[in-house]
Design a protein around this motif. Structure first.
Motif, PDB file in Angstrom:
ATOM      1  N   ASN A   2       0.828  -1.211   0.000  1.00 58.70           N
ATOM      2  CA  ASN A   2       0.000   0.000   0.000  1.00 58.70           C
ATOM      3  C   ASN A   2       0.860   1.258   0.000  1.00 58.70           C
ATOM      4  N   HIS A   3       1.933   1.248   0.788  1.00 58.87           N
ATOM      5  CA  HIS A   3       2.780   2.427   0.863  1.00 58.87           C
ATOM      6  C   HIS A   3       3.660   2.568  -0.383  1.00 58.87           C
ATOM      7  N   LEU A   4       3.979   1.458  -1.033  1.00 55.55           N
ATOM      8  CA  LEU A   4       4.685   1.545  -2.310  1.00 55.55           C
ATOM      9  C   LEU A   4       3.796   2.246  -3.336  1.00 55.55           C
ATOM     10  N   ALA A   5       2.526   1.867  -3.376  1.00 55.86           N
ATOM     11  CA  ALA A   5       1.593   2.487  -4.320  1.00 55.86           C
ATOM     12  C   ALA A   5       1.448   3.984  -4.066  1.00 55.86           C
ATOM     13  N   ALA A   6       1.634   4.409  -2.811  1.00 53.84           N
ATOM     14  CA  ALA A   6       1.427   5.811  -2.441  1.00 53.84           C
ATOM     15  C   ALA A   6       2.722   6.614  -2.378  1.00 53.84           C
ATOM     16  N   PHE A   7       3.868   6.011  -2.721  1.00 55.25           N
ATOM     17  CA  PHE A   7       5.144   6.727  -2.590  1.00 55.25           C
ATOM     18  C   PHE A   7       5.172   7.979  -3.469  1.00 55.25           C
ATOM     19  N   ARG A   8       5.665   9.085  -2.892  1.00 58.43           N
ATOM     20  CA  ARG A   8       5.761  10.346  -3.625  1.00 58.43           C
ATOM     21  C   ARG A   8       7.059  10.358  -4.441  1.00 58.43           C
TER      22      ARG A   8
END
Length: 347
Positions: free
Chosen positions: A258-264
């Motif tokens: 999930n956090h990979l998908a949301a990385f800036r």
């Protein structure tokens, strides 16, 4: 009579109680409730937000399902018609409930914001070189981990069993999570066996704390500098394995799908190599980051391991074969970089 949105808001006010009732096979981890799926099986794929602006929202990284707690009630109970979902939600809201056990009175740090707790934990650590954490990573085929200042060692890091509340401590590998400016927003902890036999023998030896959304553990990632080419993935050890054989490329470990998908993604980025994980959650992370990259005009390219993951490739196949395998997957303009000279001395 309450509308659907009002019912969802009421359920969100008691998000943890909803999760304890309908997703009893899961457990609380920081500001999330984690469980396998909407069928209440054990696992880590489904996340429910227990705090913050998304409180009561959930997503399943494996299936792509998401929604509010009213949707969760519908799925877990196998209901079809809205009137039945609403009746079940009203029944739950009208039932008396026991408050969850309060934390230990002497756990004064629990009241601090997660970011402050993360920074405080990093201040209590020591450099990685020569420590048990350094030896652990060397055993994983990563001999140069101490070159990364974001990796630290804590000789006695608290561990709390989420089921019983019992607290103990173990030595731990600490990785600092940072935002684009380089400020620490969170930490990732890997608790280790004091005898040097891998990870600590606990149910969940890896946990993250603090502000992960959009941020990551950054390796050779300069601050306030244009980064045209980079790599991103989930796990620390996978990204450290890639960094070992591609030492000239900035990389980040986002820690979860999930956090990979949301990385800036950084300003000036033209290509992002996404380190693949073979499971369904990993595919969710790849697809999410790929969509975000394309929307920004950045080319996403997926790097795939030969075996289960890149650390397994490094340990079982060796750095030279891993380097060759990765070189074949790079864009032509990146394959000519001098970063391969050390690793590929012979064809």
């Amino acid at each position: 009579m309450l509308s659907a949105s009002e019912l969802a808001d009421r359920l969100a006010e008691d998000a943890e109680a909803v999760c304890r009732h309908y997703l009893s096979a899961g457990r609380k981890a920081g500001n999330y409730w984690i469980v396998g799926d909407v069928l209440n099986t054990k696992g880590r794929s489904l996340y429910v937000h227990l705090a913050g602006p998304r409180k009561g929202r959930w997503a399943d990284a494996a299936t792509g399902q998401y929604g509010d707690l009213l949707d969760l009630v519908r799925e877990t109970c196998g209901l079809i018609h809205f009137r039945d979902v609403a009746d079940e939600a009203r029944r739950f809201l009208n039932e008396p409930r026991l408050e969850p056990a309060s934390p230990l009175r002497d756990d004064r740090s629990a009241s601090r914001p997660p970011t402050e707790r993360s920074r405080r934990l990093v201040r209590m650590t020591q450099p990685l070189a020569g420590t048990l954490a350094d030896r652990y990573l060397r055993q994983r085929g990563i001999p140069d981990a101490s070159l990364h200042p974001v990796l630290r060692f804590h000789p006695s890091c608290y561990y709390r069993d989420l089921a019983t509340g019992r607290r103990t401590s173990f030595p731990a590998l600490i990785a600092a999570v940072t935002d684009p400016s380089g400020a620490i927003t969170g930490v990732h902890r890997t608790w280790l066996d004091p005898g040097g036999n891998g990870k600590a023998k606990v149910e969940d030896p890896r946990r993250a704390l603090g502000g992960l959304l959009g941020n990551a553990v950054r390796f050779r990632f300069p601050v306030n500098v244009s980064i045209p080419v980079m790599a991103a993935g989930e796990g620390l050890e996978s990204i450290l394995s890639l960094s070992h054989v591609i030492p000239g490329m900035p990389m980040v470990a986002a820690l979860t799908a999930n956090h990979l998908a949301a990385f800036r993604l950084p300003a000036g980025c033209r290509r992002v190599y996404i380190a693949a994980d073979a499971d369904a959650a990993g595919r969710h992370g790849i697809e999410g980051l790929s969509r975000r990259a394309q929307a920004l005009g950045i080319l996403p390219l997926v790097l795939s391991p030969e075996l289960g993951d890149f650390n397994e490739d490094l340990r079982r196949l060796g750095p030279t074969r891993l380097a060759r395998h990765l070189r074949d997957q790079l864009a032509p303009q990146d394959a000519d970089l001098g970063i391969w000279k050390e690793r590929l001395t012979a064809s």
